[in-house]
Design an enzyme around this catalytic site. Sequence first.
Site, PDB file in Angstrom:
ATOM      1  N   ASP A   1      25.918  55.588   2.793  1.00 32.41           N
ATOM      2  CA  ASP A   1      26.104  54.802   1.574  1.00 32.41           C
ATOM      3  C   ASP A   1      27.159  53.714   1.747  1.00 32.41           C
ATOM      4  O   ASP A   1      27.202  52.759   0.977  1.00 32.41           O
ATOM      5  CB  ASP A   1      26.499  55.733   0.424  1.00 32.41           C
ATOM      6  CG  ASP A   1      26.476  55.037  -0.920  1.00 32.41           C
ATOM      7  OD1 ASP A   1      25.456  54.381  -1.219  1.00 32.41           O
ATOM      8  OD2 ASP A   1      27.467  55.131  -1.662  1.00 32.41           O
TER       9      ASP A   1
ATOM     10  N   LEU B   1      25.934  52.516  -8.672  1.00 33.42           N
ATOM     11  CA  LEU B   1      25.729  51.081  -8.877  1.00 33.42           C
ATOM     12  C   LEU B   1      25.969  50.268  -7.608  1.00 33.42           C
ATOM     13  O   LEU B   1      25.919  49.040  -7.652  1.00 33.42           O
ATOM     14  CB  LEU B   1      26.661  50.574  -9.982  1.00 33.42           C
ATOM     15  CG  LEU B   1      26.394  51.141 -11.380  1.00 33.42           C
ATOM     16  CD1 LEU B   1      27.467  50.670 -12.355  1.00 33.42           C
ATOM     17  CD2 LEU B   1      25.019  50.714 -11.879  1.00 33.42           C
ATOM     18  N   ARG B   2      26.232  50.956  -6.508  1.00 34.11           N
ATOM     19  CA  ARG B   2      26.506  50.214  -5.279  1.00 34.11           C
ATOM     20  C   ARG B   2      25.277  49.418  -4.828  1.00 34.11           C
ATOM     21  O   ARG B   2      25.408  48.357  -4.218  1.00 34.11           O
ATOM     22  CB  ARG B   2      26.979  51.165  -4.184  1.00 34.11           C
ATOM     23  CG  ARG B   2      27.530  50.458  -2.958  1.00 34.11           C
ATOM     24  CD  ARG B   2      28.240  51.412  -2.022  1.00 34.11           C
ATOM     25  NE  ARG B   2      29.575  51.722  -2.508  1.00 34.11           N
ATOM     26  CZ  ARG B   2      30.090  52.950  -2.579  1.00 34.11           C
ATOM     27  NH1 ARG B   2      29.363  53.975  -2.210  1.00 34.11           N
ATOM     28  NH2 ARG B   2      31.313  53.144  -3.018  1.00 34.11           N
ATOM     29  N   GLY B   3      24.081  49.929  -5.125  1.00 36.19           N
ATOM     30  CA  GLY B   3      22.871  49.220  -4.737  1.00 36.19           C
ATOM     31  C   GLY B   3      22.770  47.861  -5.402  1.00 36.19           C
ATOM     32  O   GLY B   3      22.507  46.846  -4.742  1.00 36.19           O
TER      33      GLY B   3
END
Length: 334
Positions: free
Chosen positions: A191, A272-274
Amino acid sequence: MTGPFPFSAIVGQEDMKLAMVLTAIDPGIGGVLVFGDRGTGKSTAVRGLAALLPPIEAVAGCPVNSAHEGEIPDWAQVADRAVVEKPTPVIDLPLGATEDRVVGALDIEKALTRGEKAFEPGLLARANRGYLYIDEVNLLEDHLVDLLLDVAQSGQNVVEREGLSIRHAARFVLVGSGNPEEGELRPQLLDRFGLSVEVASPKDIDTRIAVIRRRDSYDRDPGGFLAEWRGEDMALRQRILDARAALPGVAAGDEVLRDCAALCVALGSDGLRGELTLLRAARALAAFDGADTVTRDQLRRVAPSALRHRLRRDPLDEAGSTTRVLRVVEEVLA
């Protein structure tokens, strides 16, 4: 004249090359993970990128590449404080590296000969403001994975052992490569990579011939081959510099933000990193294209690399992660 194989001369592997260029434009994207077969140019691309990148301005004698005198760590004994241009650091982290070699440790020679407690910087210090490259990243030992996660999160390396309490900046772009057949990457580290790329051996005969021809030319006459491709590399370097300068002015409207969120919801990506990575990558691509506004075209082009490694596993879906992303992109951005 010798040097690494020119980045611009790499045949094919456009997704991998583009991902690396985008991290050169905006290091905040978070690094690149390259998974694929052996002998597909993964390490060649990283070393070629190192020669391509613009130099950084840093204090000559600083072990952590400080941009100016005020950033030099207290523990560093720096004699030469002149600010000079240095090549962008690209540091290899070998699989067998000890924790001391990675984070730094007590300088044993000074401790024994002078009785001084001095710090010997590790690989993370040398990688600051540059790239840290890990080949076979999926085989990295768990304790080093945990260490890298902490440093990637904080941007600082903290060493507290043997009577030392040391900290220094450790902000770098993480580039990992590996063969998925040899083991999976821990989800926590997976991630942390902003972009991921899948590479494969070319199936087209003409493409394979082009690879062989260029590599053979390089092996027989490295100096001549580098001179032949220097113009292409310098043109790409200038595009990267222009994109860096233009990046703060690239706008992303509400429609683009909605598209980012809709794609991630449709794919079921956690957190919300995507969305944030997708937006940063699309903005960097727009700057690279010379555009002043992010469009759906940029989102389409970066969505697979920004999202394929963030998907939840679906035992009922036999399609690969790239296919799933492309399918959802077409549905959402139709």
